[in-house]
Design a protein around this motif. Sequence first.
Motif, PDB file in Angstrom:
ATOM      1  N   ALA A  78      13.949 -10.349  24.854  1.00 57.25           N
ATOM      2  CA  ALA A  78      14.617 -10.167  24.295  1.00 57.25           C
ATOM      3  C   ALA A  78      15.049 -12.327  24.088  1.00 57.25           C
ATOM      4  O   ALA A  78      15.104 -13.016  23.551  1.00 57.25           O
ATOM      5  CB  ALA A  78      15.795  -9.723  24.470  1.00 57.25           C
ATOM      6  N   TRP A  79      15.270 -12.225  25.728  1.00 57.98           N
ATOM      7  CA  TRP A  79      15.597 -13.892  26.559  1.00 57.98           C
ATOM      8  C   TRP A  79      14.423 -14.277  25.929  1.00 57.98           C
ATOM      9  O   TRP A  79      14.724 -15.748  25.609  1.00 57.98           O
ATOM     10  CB  TRP A  79      16.399 -13.965  27.894  1.00 57.98           C
ATOM     11  N   LEU A 117      12.961 -14.935  23.221  1.00 59.42           N
ATOM     12  CA  LEU A 117      12.787 -15.129  21.829  1.00 59.42           C
ATOM     13  C   LEU A 117      13.890 -16.436  21.468  1.00 59.42           C
ATOM     14  O   LEU A 117      14.060 -17.076  20.827  1.00 59.42           O
ATOM     15  CB  LEU A 117      12.732 -13.998  21.130  1.00 59.42           C
ATOM     16  N   ILE A 118      15.364 -15.751  22.460  1.00 58.13           N
ATOM     17  CA  ILE A 118      16.544 -16.760  21.884  1.00 58.13           C
ATOM     18  C   ILE A 118      16.332 -17.694  22.965  1.00 58.13           C
ATOM     19  O   ILE A 118      17.328 -18.628  22.123  1.00 58.13           O
ATOM     20  CB  ILE A 118      17.511 -15.308  21.934  1.00 58.13           C
ATOM     21  N   GLY A 119      16.255 -17.222  24.361  1.00 58.45           N
ATOM     22  CA  GLY A 119      16.939 -19.299  25.168  1.00 58.45           C
ATOM     23  C   GLY A 119      15.940 -19.878  24.920  1.00 58.45           C
ATOM     24  O   GLY A 119      14.980 -19.730  24.390  1.00 58.45           O
ATOM     25  N   THR A 120      16.492 -20.645  24.658  1.00 56.52           N
ATOM     26  CA  THR A 120      15.654 -21.883  24.702  1.00 56.52           C
ATOM     27  C   THR A 120      15.248 -22.483  25.688  1.00 56.52           C
ATOM     28  O   THR A 120      15.046 -22.747  26.522  1.00 56.52           O
ATOM     29  CB  THR A 120      17.559 -23.585  24.694  1.00 56.52           C
ATOM     30  N   PRO A 121      14.185 -22.412  24.946  1.00 57.85           N
ATOM     31  CA  PRO A 121      12.577 -23.000  25.705  1.00 57.85           C
ATOM     32  C   PRO A 121      12.553 -23.998  26.308  1.00 57.85           C
ATOM     33  O   PRO A 121      13.220 -24.777  26.246  1.00 57.85           O
ATOM     34  CB  PRO A 121      11.261 -22.568  25.020  1.00 57.85           C
ATOM     35  N   ASP A 122      12.040 -24.224  27.580  1.00 56.54           N
ATOM     36  CA  ASP A 122      12.163 -25.629  28.366  1.00 56.54           C
ATOM     37  C   ASP A 122      11.151 -26.309  28.127  1.00 56.54           C
ATOM     38  O   ASP A 122      11.232 -27.891  27.476  1.00 56.54           O
ATOM     39  CB  ASP A 122      11.608 -25.116  29.945  1.00 56.54           C
ATOM     40  N   GLU A 123      10.269 -25.735  27.414  1.00 57.26           N
ATOM     41  CA  GLU A 123       8.732 -26.609  26.844  1.00 57.26           C
ATOM     42  C   GLU A 123       8.676 -25.907  25.297  1.00 57.26           C
ATOM     43  O   GLU A 123       8.143 -24.416  25.179  1.00 57.26           O
ATOM     44  CB  GLU A 123       7.523 -26.080  28.222  1.00 57.26           C
ATOM     45  N   VAL A 133      14.444 -20.643  14.075  1.00 62.50           N
ATOM     46  CA  VAL A 133      14.717 -20.074  12.935  1.00 62.50           C
ATOM     47  C   VAL A 133      15.840 -18.144  12.903  1.00 62.50           C
ATOM     48  O   VAL A 133      15.827 -17.519  13.642  1.00 62.50           O
ATOM     49  CB  VAL A 133      13.928 -19.535  12.442  1.00 62.50           C
ATOM     50  N   VAL A 134      17.155 -18.880  13.166  1.00 65.16           N
ATOM     51  CA  VAL A 134      18.175 -18.527  12.276  1.00 65.16           C
ATOM     52  C   VAL A 134      17.349 -17.121  13.774  1.00 65.16           C
ATOM     53  O   VAL A 134      18.225 -16.236  14.076  1.00 65.16           O
ATOM     54  CB  VAL A 134      17.991 -16.521  11.636  1.00 65.16           C
ATOM     55  N   GLY A 135      17.953 -18.145  15.270  1.00 62.99           N
ATOM     56  CA  GLY A 135      18.475 -17.293  16.594  1.00 62.99           C
ATOM     57  C   GLY A 135      17.198 -17.131  17.192  1.00 62.99           C
ATOM     58  O   GLY A 135      17.378 -17.245  18.298  1.00 62.99           O
TER      59      GLY A 135
END
Lengths: 309, 309
Positions: free
Chosen positions: B288-289, B291-297, A132-134
């Motif tokens: 922050a990572w 929240l922003i990083g694409t999670p593995d799961e 959601v928005v990043g």
Amino acid sequence: MALLLRATGTRMKPTVLTMAARLLMIGSVAAGLGIAQGAVTDTAMAQSSVSGGANVVQPPAATPKRLREIVHADISTRSVQVTSSFTGTEIIVFGSIEHGRPEHAASEDLYDVVVVLEGTPEKLVARRKSNVVGLWINTQSMTFESVPSYYAISSTRPLDEIASPLVLRNHDIGFDKVRMLPVGGWESGITTADLRKFKEAVIRLKNSSGLYVQSDYGVVFVGGASLFRTTIDLPANVPVGNLNARVMLFRKGQMLSQFKSQVRMQRQGIERYLHDFAFGYPLLYGITAVIVAAGAGLAASSYFNRRRA
Amino acid sequence: MHFYLPIAEMSANIFIFLGMGGAVGFLSGMFGVGGGFLMTPLLIFSGIPPAVAVGTEAAQIVASSVSGAIAQWRRNNVDFKMGTVLLAGGLVGSVFGVQLVVLLRAAGQFDMVVALSYVTFLGIIGSLMMIESINSIRKSRSGKSTSGRRPGQHSWIHGLPLKMRFHRSKLYISAIPPLIIGGLVGVLAAIMGVGGGFIMVPAMIYLLRVPTNVVVGTSLFQIMFVTAATTILHAYQNHTVDIVLALLLMIGGVIGAQFGAVAGEKLKGEQLRFLLAGLVIAVCIKMAWGLIGTPDEFYSIGRAIGGGH
């Protein structure tokens, strides 16, 4: 012989030490008295099995020549104590097949044993993140009414070689065969695809945290075809609660006999006291926590003040 | 040596958490900060559920602020009237914050809100400190003396009603700004598991113009009582205060702080602030990572709140 063995069996506490003795005992009783005994139903077995190895002695029933195979089993640890030093434990399940026919132990007519150890069902929420928005935020969730907190399967062969998916489902064997019903049911607008994805996620996450474990060749026969044993690992993160054990005997894809038992798992000592205090008297617990903290702060300040002065 | 934590429900190596308390205690002794904003993220990074990390850290801050407040009170550095006004706001904020935690946990958004709050506050504070310390290091290198406080100006704050006289701080200002500042700090204490000194100290200096010698003592006075209330409320409503974990952190923290204070005397103020800013920014980036990083799961599971224990 049976009487003598029963006497020793009941006096001894079920510990790992006596386990080996009982393993032998069950084997010899099964071998010695096997022919004289009749078929016993699953439920009768489950009830009588609580008193350790003594359950083997059953009143003989009039049965024709072909006797049904019966699985007898016991667990090394009937009671798991979660104390402050609990770091997980190992549970040994062992048993024997009564009326086992050695000729069947050859080729495709092998006996198969499946051991399932299940934790107390708990209400569980699974959540799915989306972007959601990043930011990756939980956007979807599904609550399941009762999901086993822990689920261990140990078998003589991979499950799909032992029985058909239908048979496995009927006996609740396998992670994907566990009944997981979403709270609110189908009225809450859940699609089959969603449900499947969430169920898969629950299994995957439970599996990766060591709570859903499967050992395809975990059950081994010892000393011929009638005695078997398996070791199940109970990690420290298993939610505290009683566990149900099932030992099932299969041949040619059909279940012949089942043994059921329970492993009591409870908090002990200071662990139990603190947990009961925190959940039973939360306000008092909170106040105590503050008093302890303030006391620690005061003690530290007076100690270091005196040292400096 | 392992200890099963009663509330976090996990087996933990006590030396890891003693060490963690010691390391953060060392830093807080060295930099003269509370340490909650470093401890809570560290607990979360080490696998403690965020809600338990926040509740437990509140108890630890009670201990450290009690010893700090006593030391300041001995030097007559506490403005009790100002402290009481800040405390009144803080208690309201804490009650409100804990209710917010209850709602956010039920909605499955608590972990995200904690991370987002940390990223926001650590990001702002860390960058401001970094800029300020670089500027003052540059100034001290070029030989110019660092300027102290700017002369007091008549700001909008002086136009507000409900004026009170604060003798110790030599101020005659409205009670509304300290109430609001205290309230904001109370909310942050409940949600983030911090004392809130990093907000309160600059706000008192720059907005209220409280003399710097009473700022730390007065804020510690408020933090001591607000975190005590927060601990009780978390224990009562969320069952998230792990007294064993809190004790481990307190013991480590008290010892670490003594060594930190000695080490801090050997470093210059600007260098200290530069190091602390670097640390704050590092924790911020790690948070922050997440929240922003694409999670593995994409999925997560948890026990449904409201279900029995």
